[in-house]
Design a protein around this motif. Structure first.
Motif, PDB file in Angstrom:
ATOM      1  N   PHE A   1       0.810  -1.215   0.000  1.00 38.46           N
ATOM      2  CA  PHE A   1       0.000   0.000   0.000  1.00 38.46           C
ATOM      3  C   PHE A   1       0.849   1.273   0.000  1.00 38.46           C
ATOM      4  O   PHE A   1       0.324   2.369   0.215  1.00 38.46           O
ATOM      5  CB  PHE A   1      -0.935   0.006   1.204  1.00 38.46           C
ATOM      6  CG  PHE A   1      -1.922  -1.126   1.186  1.00 38.46           C
ATOM      7  CD1 PHE A   1      -3.044  -1.078   0.383  1.00 38.46           C
ATOM      8  CD2 PHE A   1      -1.712  -2.262   1.952  1.00 38.46           C
ATOM      9  CE1 PHE A   1      -3.955  -2.124   0.353  1.00 38.46           C
ATOM     10  CE2 PHE A   1      -2.611  -3.316   1.933  1.00 38.46           C
ATOM     11  CZ  PHE A   1      -3.732  -3.242   1.125  1.00 38.46           C
ATOM     12  N   GLY A   2       2.149   1.134  -0.229  1.00 37.97           N
ATOM     13  CA  GLY A   2       2.975   2.323  -0.351  1.00 37.97           C
ATOM     14  C   GLY A   2       4.062   2.408   0.693  1.00 37.97           C
ATOM     15  O   GLY A   2       4.359   1.432   1.400  1.00 37.97           O
ATOM     16  N   ALA A   3       4.624   3.602   0.801  1.00 35.16           N
ATOM     17  CA  ALA A   3       5.805   3.804   1.634  1.00 35.16           C
ATOM     18  C   ALA A   3       5.502   4.551   2.920  1.00 35.16           C
ATOM     19  O   ALA A   3       6.432   4.989   3.614  1.00 35.16           O
ATOM     20  CB  ALA A   3       6.868   4.581   0.831  1.00 35.16           C
ATOM     21  N   GLU A   4       4.222   4.751   3.254  1.00 33.25           N
ATOM     22  CA  GLU A   4       3.904   5.494   4.452  1.00 33.25           C
ATOM     23  C   GLU A   4       2.609   4.976   5.073  1.00 33.25           C
ATOM     24  O   GLU A   4       1.781   4.363   4.409  1.00 33.25           O
ATOM     25  CB  GLU A   4       3.745   7.000   4.178  1.00 33.25           C
ATOM     26  CG  GLU A   4       2.794   7.357   3.075  1.00 33.25           C
ATOM     27  CD  GLU A   4       3.426   7.238   1.706  1.00 33.25           C
ATOM     28  OE1 GLU A   4       4.609   7.566   1.567  1.00 33.25           O
ATOM     29  OE2 GLU A   4       2.750   6.771   0.781  1.00 33.25           O
ATOM     30  N   GLN A   5       2.482   5.220   6.343  1.00 36.92           N
ATOM     31  CA  GLN A   5       1.242   4.947   7.066  1.00 36.92           C
ATOM     32  C   GLN A   5       0.446   6.239   7.138  1.00 36.92           C
ATOM     33  O   GLN A   5       0.994   7.309   7.369  1.00 36.92           O
ATOM     34  CB  GLN A   5       1.561   4.442   8.473  1.00 36.92           C
ATOM     35  CG  GLN A   5       0.333   4.160   9.327  1.00 36.92           C
ATOM     36  CD  GLN A   5       0.704   3.654  10.706  1.00 36.92           C
ATOM     37  OE1 GLN A   5       1.791   3.129  10.910  1.00 36.92           O
ATOM     38  NE2 GLN A   5      -0.198   3.834  11.662  1.00 36.92           N
ATOM     39  N   VAL A   6      -0.860   6.126   6.913  1.00 35.01           N
ATOM     40  CA  VAL A   6      -1.733   7.293   6.930  1.00 35.01           C
ATOM     41  C   VAL A   6      -2.478   7.325   8.259  1.00 35.01           C
ATOM     42  O   VAL A   6      -3.092   6.331   8.657  1.00 35.01           O
ATOM     43  CB  VAL A   6      -2.743   7.247   5.761  1.00 35.01           C
ATOM     44  CG1 VAL A   6      -3.684   8.450   5.826  1.00 35.01           C
ATOM     45  CG2 VAL A   6      -2.004   7.214   4.426  1.00 35.01           C
ATOM     46  N   THR A   7      -2.418   8.462   8.949  1.00 35.85           N
ATOM     47  CA  THR A   7      -3.086   8.608  10.239  1.00 35.85           C
ATOM     48  C   THR A   7      -3.830   9.938  10.276  1.00 35.85           C
ATOM     49  O   THR A   7      -3.242  10.989   9.998  1.00 35.85           O
ATOM     50  CB  THR A   7      -2.080   8.559  11.402  1.00 35.85           C
ATOM     51  OG1 THR A   7      -1.274   7.382  11.294  1.00 35.85           O
ATOM     52  CG2 THR A   7      -2.797   8.558  12.744  1.00 35.85           C
ATOM     53  N   PHE A   8      -5.122   9.874  10.629  1.00 38.55           N
ATOM     54  CA  PHE A   8      -5.895  11.096  10.809  1.00 38.55           C
ATOM     55  C   PHE A   8      -5.686  11.581  12.246  1.00 38.55           C
ATOM     56  O   PHE A   8      -5.983  10.852  13.201  1.00 38.55           O
ATOM     57  CB  PHE A   8      -7.379  10.839  10.567  1.00 38.55           C
ATOM     58  CG  PHE A   8      -7.730  10.657   9.114  1.00 38.55           C
ATOM     59  CD1 PHE A   8      -6.773  10.693   8.124  1.00 38.55           C
ATOM     60  CD2 PHE A   8      -9.043  10.438   8.734  1.00 38.55           C
ATOM     61  CE1 PHE A   8      -7.088  10.518   6.787  1.00 38.55           C
ATOM     62  CE2 PHE A   8      -9.389  10.256   7.401  1.00 38.55           C
ATOM     63  CZ  PHE A   8      -8.398  10.293   6.419  1.00 38.55           C
ATOM     64  N   VAL A   9      -5.197  12.777  12.361  1.00 35.21           N
ATOM     65  CA  VAL A   9      -4.908  13.377  13.660  1.00 35.21           C
ATOM     66  C   VAL A   9      -5.753  14.628  13.795  1.00 35.21           C
ATOM     67  O   VAL A   9      -5.853  15.419  12.853  1.00 35.21           O
ATOM     68  CB  VAL A   9      -3.405  13.724  13.789  1.00 35.21           C
ATOM     69  CG1 VAL A   9      -3.108  14.364  15.125  1.00 35.21           C
ATOM     70  CG2 VAL A   9      -2.567  12.464  13.612  1.00 35.21           C
ATOM     71  N   ALA A  10      -6.371  14.808  14.973  1.00 33.20           N
ATOM     72  CA  ALA A  10      -7.265  15.959  15.113  1.00 33.20           C
ATOM     73  C   ALA A  10      -7.178  16.553  16.507  1.00 33.20           C
ATOM     74  O   ALA A  10      -6.883  15.876  17.490  1.00 33.20           O
ATOM     75  CB  ALA A  10      -8.705  15.547  14.830  1.00 33.20           C
ATOM     76  N   ALA A  11      -7.424  17.853  16.545  1.00 33.22           N
ATOM     77  CA  ALA A  11      -7.665  18.579  17.793  1.00 33.22           C
ATOM     78  C   ALA A  11      -9.020  19.234  17.609  1.00 33.22           C
ATOM     79  O   ALA A  11      -9.175  20.110  16.747  1.00 33.22           O
ATOM     80  CB  ALA A  11      -6.576  19.604  18.052  1.00 33.22           C
ATOM     81  N   LEU A  12     -10.008  18.829  18.381  1.00 30.14           N
ATOM     82  CA  LEU A  12     -11.379  19.261  18.147  1.00 30.14           C
ATOM     83  C   LEU A  12     -11.841  20.340  19.118  1.00 30.14           C
ATOM     84  O   LEU A  12     -12.938  20.876  18.969  1.00 30.14           O
ATOM     85  CB  LEU A  12     -12.321  18.061  18.218  1.00 30.14           C
ATOM     86  CG  LEU A  12     -12.008  16.925  17.234  1.00 30.14           C
ATOM     87  CD1 LEU A  12     -13.005  15.786  17.384  1.00 30.14           C
ATOM     88  CD2 LEU A  12     -11.997  17.416  15.792  1.00 30.14           C
ATOM     89  N   ASN A  13     -10.999  20.667  20.091  1.00 26.98           N
ATOM     90  CA  ASN A  13     -11.363  21.684  21.071  1.00 26.98           C
ATOM     91  C   ASN A  13     -10.218  22.664  21.247  1.00 26.98           C
ATOM     92  O   ASN A  13      -9.048  22.340  21.000  1.00 26.98           O
ATOM     93  CB  ASN A  13     -11.701  21.028  22.419  1.00 26.98           C
ATOM     94  CG  ASN A  13     -12.842  20.037  22.302  1.00 26.98           C
ATOM     95  OD1 ASN A  13     -13.966  20.409  21.997  1.00 26.98           O
ATOM     96  ND2 ASN A  13     -12.538  18.753  22.534  1.00 26.98           N
ATOM     97  N   ALA A  14     -10.548  23.859  21.674  1.00 30.28           N
ATOM     98  CA  ALA A  14      -9.532  24.896  21.858  1.00 30.28           C
ATOM     99  C   ALA A  14      -8.491  24.429  22.858  1.00 30.28           C
ATOM    100  O   ALA A  14      -8.815  23.909  23.925  1.00 30.28           O
ATOM    101  CB  ALA A  14     -10.198  26.188  22.351  1.00 30.28           C
ATOM    102  N   GLY A  15      -7.225  24.598  22.499  1.00 27.34           N
ATOM    103  CA  GLY A  15      -6.141  24.228  23.384  1.00 27.34           C
ATOM    104  C   GLY A  15      -5.857  22.753  23.446  1.00 27.34           C
ATOM    105  O   GLY A  15      -4.948  22.324  24.167  1.00 27.34           O
ATOM    106  N   GLY A  16      -6.615  21.978  22.724  1.00 26.56           N
ATOM    107  CA  GLY A  16      -6.419  20.538  22.757  1.00 26.56           C
ATOM    108  C   GLY A  16      -5.219  20.104  21.932  1.00 26.56           C
ATOM    109  O   GLY A  16      -4.885  20.702  20.904  1.00 26.56           O
TER     110      GLY A  16
END
Length: 574
Positions: free
Chosen positions: A406-421
């Protein structure tokens, strides 16, 4: 788009006809009214596995039928044409039947098809997103698939997978050849001995049987000569020999024929017998002369036979297997002598495959790097509308040690959903409601690229409410500008945004529970919205609140109105 869904004998449903329209369709009803059954029936129609417990108690079969208008879908029509399924420009009808005996049948426009074909066609017509799909967001493989679908990289990813498979096959072949070469090198002395021993003997298939026959004759030469001579003398010898004694038979036959000509045919048989005996005498005499005691040749043949027997004990048990063992020994020795050249050729092919894999993976990485930023930006722009004003999504690409399928990298969804998080992987920070909203934002972004005409959101609004629910409804309505949307919801804020509102109700006919549907407009819709708001739908204050919500939806979104469907059944159970 999906114009009408017809369901019969599915679970508690007796008969339901669900009319749908362009734009945003919302399906509401009390908990347990049967909304999930309708979505499940739609899944059956789209080729999902269906168990016999889906068949209504007492019925022989459950049937689901969907009427679609597949306008501007030439690829779908071409696929149906390839499978010999008749189509017209206006309507496409899918039908699925599940028997109480477990038998399943399917049709497209009346032509029988397999469930696999039904699923393939259904996937081009409808995409269903449910609460479980939001949980898929925490899965790395799903996140990778979402990114690759967004950037349209499935083709280059297929090239990477193919190059990886080819490289793996070459590596396996190289390892196998090297192991065989090493094993042959360890056994080289023995293999050379075997090959030399068999080559020097130079056996021929069937030679052992020929030897046995000749040895037998030489071993009994005198006895064979005597027996042959005796047999010849008994046939043609003195006056007691067979041919001499047959002379009287000849005279008798001549006399018989003289008196009775009909007996003349016996003379011919007699002559043939005499000729045969004469020929047998000549062969016996020739054979007796050919047999000659030859002790020297007998010893030579016996030594050859012993040599072959030794080979068959060691490399047989048959002479044919001895010859095969010699050939195999020579083949393995070729690995020692010429294996280096073969390994060099495979190494060259492997290097070329590695280069092709690196090149394809690099192209995929480049497209992912560019697309990851675009996807993250597009989703982040929608998060404030979903009640996360400080929310942001990032798509992290982490290089892996070795390029994979599947390629040369791992895909990861990263999120900050709140202020200061702190930005963290979705699975480590998001609640169910937050995940549902992120999934909705992703679905909205992907919908711009998808060619599937109908999107189904199955209670993806779980865990939200208030102003956020209103924003989610607005987002669904925006998606409905380009797709037909069917949302199964418990929220009045979303239902108030609908272009087409259908209510599912459970009722009892005698002692039998069933479910039916009703398209609601005007005052019936006000009553349903009031019920969903949690108030007493019979009280005017609750209805006033519902009218206000509906009016707000019209005022804020009047420019997005979508034409009503041609097929409607106003205010009547259908």
């Amino acid at each position: 788009m999906l114009v009408e869904l017809r369901i019969r004998n599915v679970a508690v449903i007796d008969t339901v006809v669900l009319p749908l329209a362009a734009g945003l369709n919302v399906l509401t009803g009390e908990t347990g009214a049967g909304k999930s059954l309708i979505v499940g029936a739609l899944g059956m129609l789209l080729g999902e596995r269906a168990a016999t417990d889906r068949v209504r108690s007492g019925a022989d079969k459950a049937t689901v039928e969907g009427v679609f208008e597949p306008r501007s879908m030439p690829a779908l029509r071409a696929m149906l044409d390839e499978r010999g399924i008749d189509t017209d420009e206006e309507t496409l009808v899918l039908k699925r039947e599940i028997g109480s005996n477990g038998r399943s049948r399917a049709w497209i426009n009346g032509s029988p098809v397999t469930a696999a074909v039904l699923a393939e066609v259904g996937a081009r017509l409808v995409s269903v997103l449910g609460q479980h799909d939001s949980r898929q967001l925490v899965d790395a493989e799903h996140q990778r698939d979402v990114l690759d679908a967004y950037i349209g990289a499935l083709d280059i990813r297929a090239r990477v997978a193919e190059a990886f498979a080819q490289l793996g096959a070459l590596r396996s072949r190289e390892r196998e050849l090297e192991l065989r070469r090493q094993d042959a090198a360890k056994r080289a002395d023995y293999l050379r001995f075997v090959a030399r021993e068999i080559d020097e003997a130079n056996p021929v298939v069937g030679e052992d049987e020929t030897l046995d026959g000749e040895i037998r004759r030489l071993s009994h030469a005198e006895e064979l000569q005597t027996l042959a001579a005796q047999a010849a003398a008994a046939i043609s010898g003195d006056e007691r020999a067979a041919l001499t004694r047959l002379a009287s038979v000849r005279r008798a036959l001549v006399s018989l024929e003289r008196i009775d000509p009909d007996t003349g045919r016996w003379q011919a048989g007699f002559d043939a017998a005499v000729y045969a005996l004469d020929e047998l005498v000549r062969e016996l005499e020739t054979y007796a002369e050919s047999i000659e005691a030859d002790p020297s040749r007998l010893r030579t043949l016996e030594r050859r036979r012993d040599q072959l027997l030794t080979l068959m004990r060691k490399h047989g048990p048959t002479l044919q297997e001895v010859i095969a063992s010699g050939a195999q020994a020579r083949t393995e020795l070729d690995l020692v002598d010429g294996g280096t050249l073969d390994l060099a050729a495979i190494a060259d092919a492997r290097a070329a495959a590695e280069g092709a894999l690196v090149e394809a993976a690099a192209e995929l990485t480049h497209r992912r790097q560019s697309g990851a930023q675009q996807l993250a930006r597009a989703v982040t722009e929608l998060l404030p509308e979903l009640g996360m004003p400080e929310g942001r999504l990032q798509v992290a690409l982490t290089p892996v040690e070795h390029i994979g399928a599947f390629g040369a990298e791992q895909v990861t969804f990263v999120a900050a959903l709140n202020a200061g998080g702190e930005a963290r992987p979705l699975g480590r920070l998001a609640s169910g409601g937050e995940l549902a909203r992120v999934m909705l934002a992703l679905s909205t972004v992907l919908a711009r690229l998808q060619q599937v005409p109908t999107l189904v959101f199955d209670e993806v609004d779980a865990g939200i409410g208030g102003a956020v629910a209103w924003q989610v409804g607005a987002l669904m309505r925006r998606v409905a500008k380009h797709h037909q949307v069917l949302a199964i919801s418990h929220l009045a804020q979303i239902a108030a945004r609908a272009h087409h509102h259908v209510v599912v109700r459970k009722s009892a006919i005698g002692t039998v529970t069933t479910a039916d549907t009703m398209v609601v407009r005007d005052e019936p819709r006000v009553i349903e919205i009031a019920r969903m708001l949690g108030g007493d739908a019979e009280r005017e204050v609750s209805r006033a609140h519902a009218r206000e919500l509906l009016a707000r939806g019209e005022d804020e979104d009047s420019d997005t109105a979508v034409a009503a469907p041609a097929r409607q059944r106003r205010g009547k159970p259908v």
